[in-house]
Design a protein around this motif. Structure first.
Motif, PDB file in Angstrom:
ATOM      1  N   GLY A  37       0.779  -1.234   0.000  1.00  0.00           N
ATOM      2  CA  GLY A  37       0.000   0.000   0.000  1.00  0.00           C
ATOM      3  C   GLY A  37       0.809   1.282   0.000  1.00  0.00           C
ATOM      4  N   HIS A  38       2.068   1.201  -0.417  1.00  0.00           N
ATOM      5  CA  HIS A  38       2.919   2.391  -0.397  1.00  0.00           C
ATOM      6  C   HIS A  38       2.944   3.129  -1.734  1.00  0.00           C
ATOM      7  CE1 HIS A  38       4.000   1.207   3.567  1.00  0.00           C
ATOM      8  NE2 HIS A  38       4.505   0.071   3.144  1.00  0.00           N
ATOM      9  N   ILE A  39       2.481   2.471  -2.782  1.00  0.00           N
ATOM     10  CA  ILE A  39       2.217   3.141  -4.060  1.00  0.00           C
ATOM     11  C   ILE A  39       0.836   2.677  -4.514  1.00  0.00           C
ATOM     12  CG2 ILE A  39       4.636   3.417  -4.746  1.00  0.00           C
ATOM     13  CD1 ILE A  39       4.268   1.084  -6.702  1.00  0.00           C
ATOM     14  N   THR A  40       0.203   3.467  -5.345  1.00  0.00           N
ATOM     15  CA  THR A  40      -1.154   3.146  -5.783  1.00  0.00           C
ATOM     16  C   THR A  40      -1.139   2.111  -6.905  1.00  0.00           C
ATOM     17  OG1 THR A  40      -1.198   4.860  -7.490  1.00  0.00           O
ATOM     18  CG2 THR A  40      -1.896   5.516  -5.257  1.00  0.00           C
ATOM     19  N   GLU A  41      -2.319   1.562  -7.160  1.00  0.00           N
ATOM     20  CA  GLU A  41      -2.461   0.615  -8.268  1.00  0.00           C
ATOM     21  C   GLU A  41      -2.110   1.301  -9.587  1.00  0.00           C
ATOM     22  OE1 GLU A  41      -5.774  -2.344 -10.289  1.00  0.00           O
ATOM     23  OE2 GLU A  41      -6.335  -1.159  -8.547  1.00  0.00           O
ATOM     24  N   LYS A  42      -2.549   2.548  -9.737  1.00  0.00           N
ATOM     25  CA  LYS A  42      -2.246   3.292 -10.967  1.00  0.00           C
ATOM     26  C   LYS A  42      -0.740   3.472 -11.135  1.00  0.00           C
ATOM     27  CE  LYS A  42      -3.030   7.644 -13.448  1.00  0.00           C
ATOM     28  NZ  LYS A  42      -1.794   7.506 -14.164  1.00  0.00           N
ATOM     29  N   GLN A  43      -0.048   3.813 -10.056  1.00  0.00           N
ATOM     30  CA  GLN A  43       1.404   3.977 -10.138  1.00  0.00           C
ATOM     31  C   GLN A  43       2.073   2.655 -10.526  1.00  0.00           C
ATOM     32  OE1 GLN A  43       1.701   5.575  -6.148  1.00  0.00           O
ATOM     33  NE2 GLN A  43       2.561   7.485  -6.956  1.00  0.00           N
ATOM     34  N   TYR A  44       1.615   1.565  -9.934  1.00  0.00           N
ATOM     35  CA  TYR A  44       2.198   0.263 -10.250  1.00  0.00           C
ATOM     36  C   TYR A  44       1.922  -0.107 -11.709  1.00  0.00           C
ATOM     37  CZ  TYR A  44       3.453  -4.632 -10.068  1.00  0.00           C
ATOM     38  OH  TYR A  44       4.036  -5.848 -10.344  1.00  0.00           O
ATOM     39  N   LYS A  45       0.692   0.094 -12.157  1.00  0.00           N
ATOM     40  CA  LYS A  45       0.352  -0.228 -13.551  1.00  0.00           C
ATOM     41  C   LYS A  45       1.124   0.661 -14.521  1.00  0.00           C
ATOM     42  CE  LYS A  45      -4.139  -2.330 -12.884  1.00  0.00           C
ATOM     43  NZ  LYS A  45      -5.581  -2.268 -13.127  1.00  0.00           N
ATOM     44  N   ASP A  46       1.294   1.932 -14.183  1.00  0.00           N
ATOM     45  CA  ASP A  46       2.087   2.828 -15.022  1.00  0.00           C
ATOM     46  C   ASP A  46       3.530   2.332 -15.105  1.00  0.00           C
ATOM     47  OD1 ASP A  46      -0.060   4.465 -15.548  1.00  0.00           O
ATOM     48  OD2 ASP A  46       0.597   6.103 -14.254  1.00  0.00           O
ATOM     49  N   ILE A  48       4.574  -0.800 -14.749  1.00  0.00           N
ATOM     50  CA  ILE A  48       4.571  -2.029 -15.550  1.00  0.00           C
ATOM     51  C   ILE A  48       4.459  -1.704 -17.042  1.00  0.00           C
ATOM     52  CG2 ILE A  48       3.278  -4.153 -16.052  1.00  0.00           C
ATOM     53  CD1 ILE A  48       4.913  -4.244 -13.453  1.00  0.00           C
ATOM     54  N   SER A  49       3.690  -0.681 -17.366  1.00  0.00           N
ATOM     55  CA  SER A  49       3.503  -0.324 -18.783  1.00  0.00           C
ATOM     56  C   SER A  49       4.518   0.717 -19.261  1.00  0.00           C
ATOM     57  CB  SER A  49       2.078   0.164 -19.029  1.00  0.00           C
ATOM     58  OG  SER A  49       1.838   1.353 -18.324  1.00  0.00           O
ATOM     59  N   ASN A  50       5.562   0.950 -18.450  1.00  0.00           N
ATOM     60  CA  ASN A  50       6.655   1.865 -18.799  1.00  0.00           C
ATOM     61  C   ASN A  50       6.217   3.317 -18.986  1.00  0.00           C
ATOM     62  OD1 ASN A  50       8.820   0.012 -18.722  1.00  0.00           O
ATOM     63  ND2 ASN A  50       8.204  -0.783 -20.722  1.00  0.00           N
ATOM     64  N   LYS A  51       5.226   3.762 -18.236  1.00  0.00           N
ATOM     65  CA  LYS A  51       4.807   5.164 -18.267  1.00  0.00           C
ATOM     66  C   LYS A  51       5.429   5.872 -17.076  1.00  0.00           C
ATOM     67  CE  LYS A  51       0.312   4.251 -20.358  1.00  0.00           C
ATOM     68  NZ  LYS A  51      -1.132   4.243 -20.096  1.00  0.00           N
ATOM     69  N   ASN A  52       6.157   6.937 -17.323  1.00  0.00           N
ATOM     70  CA  ASN A  52       6.797   7.724 -16.257  1.00  0.00           C
ATOM     71  C   ASN A  52       7.661   6.861 -15.332  1.00  0.00           C
ATOM     72  OD1 ASN A  52       5.425  10.085 -17.127  1.00  0.00           O
ATOM     73  ND2 ASN A  52       3.636   9.463 -15.952  1.00  0.00           N
ATOM     74  N   THR A  53       8.300   5.864 -15.892  1.00  0.00           N
ATOM     75  CA  THR A  53       9.042   4.889 -15.100  1.00  0.00           C
ATOM     76  C   THR A  53      10.097   5.531 -14.216  1.00  0.00           C
ATOM     77  OG1 THR A  53       8.674   3.243 -16.837  1.00  0.00           O
ATOM     78  CG2 THR A  53      10.380   2.751 -15.244  1.00  0.00           C
ATOM     79  N   ASP A  54      10.916   6.408 -14.746  1.00  0.00           N
ATOM     80  CA  ASP A  54      11.977   7.027 -13.952  1.00  0.00           C
ATOM     81  C   ASP A  54      11.417   7.816 -12.778  1.00  0.00           C
ATOM     82  OD1 ASP A  54      13.965   5.962 -15.563  1.00  0.00           O
ATOM     83  OD2 ASP A  54      14.127   7.762 -16.804  1.00  0.00           O
ATOM     84  N   ASP A  55      10.372   8.598 -13.030  1.00  0.00           N
ATOM     85  CA  ASP A  55       9.761   9.385 -11.951  1.00  0.00           C
ATOM     86  C   ASP A  55       9.128   8.483 -10.898  1.00  0.00           C
ATOM     87  OD1 ASP A  55      10.518  11.767 -13.144  1.00  0.00           O
ATOM     88  OD2 ASP A  55       8.587  12.050 -14.146  1.00  0.00           O
ATOM     89  N   LEU A  56       8.467   7.424 -11.343  1.00  0.00           N
ATOM     90  CA  LEU A  56       7.832   6.502 -10.398  1.00  0.00           C
ATOM     91  C   LEU A  56       8.871   5.790  -9.540  1.00  0.00           C
ATOM     92  CD1 LEU A  56       5.067   4.953 -12.669  1.00  0.00           C
ATOM     93  CD2 LEU A  56       4.714   6.378 -10.662  1.00  0.00           C
ATOM     94  N   ILE A  57       9.965   5.364 -10.145  1.00  0.00           N
ATOM     95  CA  ILE A  57      11.023   4.684  -9.392  1.00  0.00           C
ATOM     96  C   ILE A  57      11.638   5.641  -8.377  1.00  0.00           C
ATOM     97  CG2 ILE A  57      13.310   3.634  -9.551  1.00  0.00           C
ATOM     98  CD1 ILE A  57      12.366   2.418 -12.245  1.00  0.00           C
ATOM     99  N   LYS A  58      11.906   6.874  -8.787  1.00  0.00           N
ATOM    100  CA  LYS A  58      12.474   7.859  -7.857  1.00  0.00           C
ATOM    101  C   LYS A  58      11.544   8.094  -6.670  1.00  0.00           C
ATOM    102  CE  LYS A  58      15.195  10.301 -11.311  1.00  0.00           C
ATOM    103  NZ  LYS A  58      15.303  11.501 -12.137  1.00  0.00           N
ATOM    104  N   ALA A  59      10.253   8.220  -6.940  1.00  0.00           N
ATOM    105  CA  ALA A  59       9.288   8.437  -5.857  1.00  0.00           C
ATOM    106  C   ALA A  59       9.221   7.218  -4.937  1.00  0.00           C
ATOM    107  CB  ALA A  59       7.905   8.738  -6.436  1.00  0.00           C
ATOM    108  N   ALA A  60       9.201   6.028  -5.534  1.00  0.00           N
ATOM    109  CA  ALA A  60       9.128   4.805  -4.733  1.00  0.00           C
ATOM    110  C   ALA A  60      10.389   4.615  -3.895  1.00  0.00           C
ATOM    111  CB  ALA A  60       8.897   3.595  -5.639  1.00  0.00           C
ATOM    112  N   ILE A  61      11.534   4.976  -4.440  1.00  0.00           N
ATOM    113  CA  ILE A  61      12.782   4.859  -3.686  1.00  0.00           C
ATOM    114  C   ILE A  61      12.771   5.822  -2.497  1.00  0.00           C
ATOM    115  CG2 ILE A  61      15.273   5.320  -3.785  1.00  0.00           C
ATOM    116  CD1 ILE A  61      15.189   4.148  -6.625  1.00  0.00           C
ATOM    117  N   THR A  62      12.260   7.012  -2.700  1.00  0.00           N
ATOM    118  CA  THR A  62      12.159   7.978  -1.602  1.00  0.00           C
ATOM    119  C   THR A  62      11.232   7.449  -0.510  1.00  0.00           C
ATOM    120  OG1 THR A  62      12.581   9.813  -3.106  1.00  0.00           O
ATOM    121  CG2 THR A  62      11.528  10.345  -1.004  1.00  0.00           C
ATOM    122  N   ILE A  63      10.069   6.974  -0.911  1.00  0.00           N
ATOM    123  CA  ILE A  63       9.118   6.416   0.054  1.00  0.00           C
ATOM    124  C   ILE A  63       9.734   5.211   0.765  1.00  0.00           C
ATOM    125  CG2 ILE A  63       6.885   5.243   0.311  1.00  0.00           C
ATOM    126  CD1 ILE A  63       5.982   6.962  -2.173  1.00  0.00           C
TER     127      ILE A  63
END
Length: 78
Positions: A37-46, A48-63
């Protein structure tokens, strides 16, 4: 999150920080974050589908870093 998941998250974060993470490592990291529950389903699906991957990884690493810091502090007081 279980202690084993924190340890796995820590191991994966270190690989990511050291630029040694494989695509599977990144996917595992994001899956742990999503399942707990630390990232949303939309973030995870994005991710997986390579949308905004770098930004999502950076945010997830911070969290993840904040979660790991809290976990390590908790371990010190046990």
């Amino acid at each position: 999150m279980k202690n084993i998941e924190y340890q796995r998250l820590l191991d994966l974060k270190e690989k990511i920080d050291n630029k040694e993470a494989s695509p599977k490592d990144l996917k595992d990291y994001m899956l742990i974050m999503y399942e707990n529950g630390h990232i949303t389903e939309k973030q995870y699906k994005d991710f997986i589908s390579n949308k905004n991957t770098d930004d999502l990884i950076k945010a997830a690493i911070t969290i993840g870093g904040v979660l790991l810091a809290a976990w390590l502090i908790q371990k010190l007081f046990e």
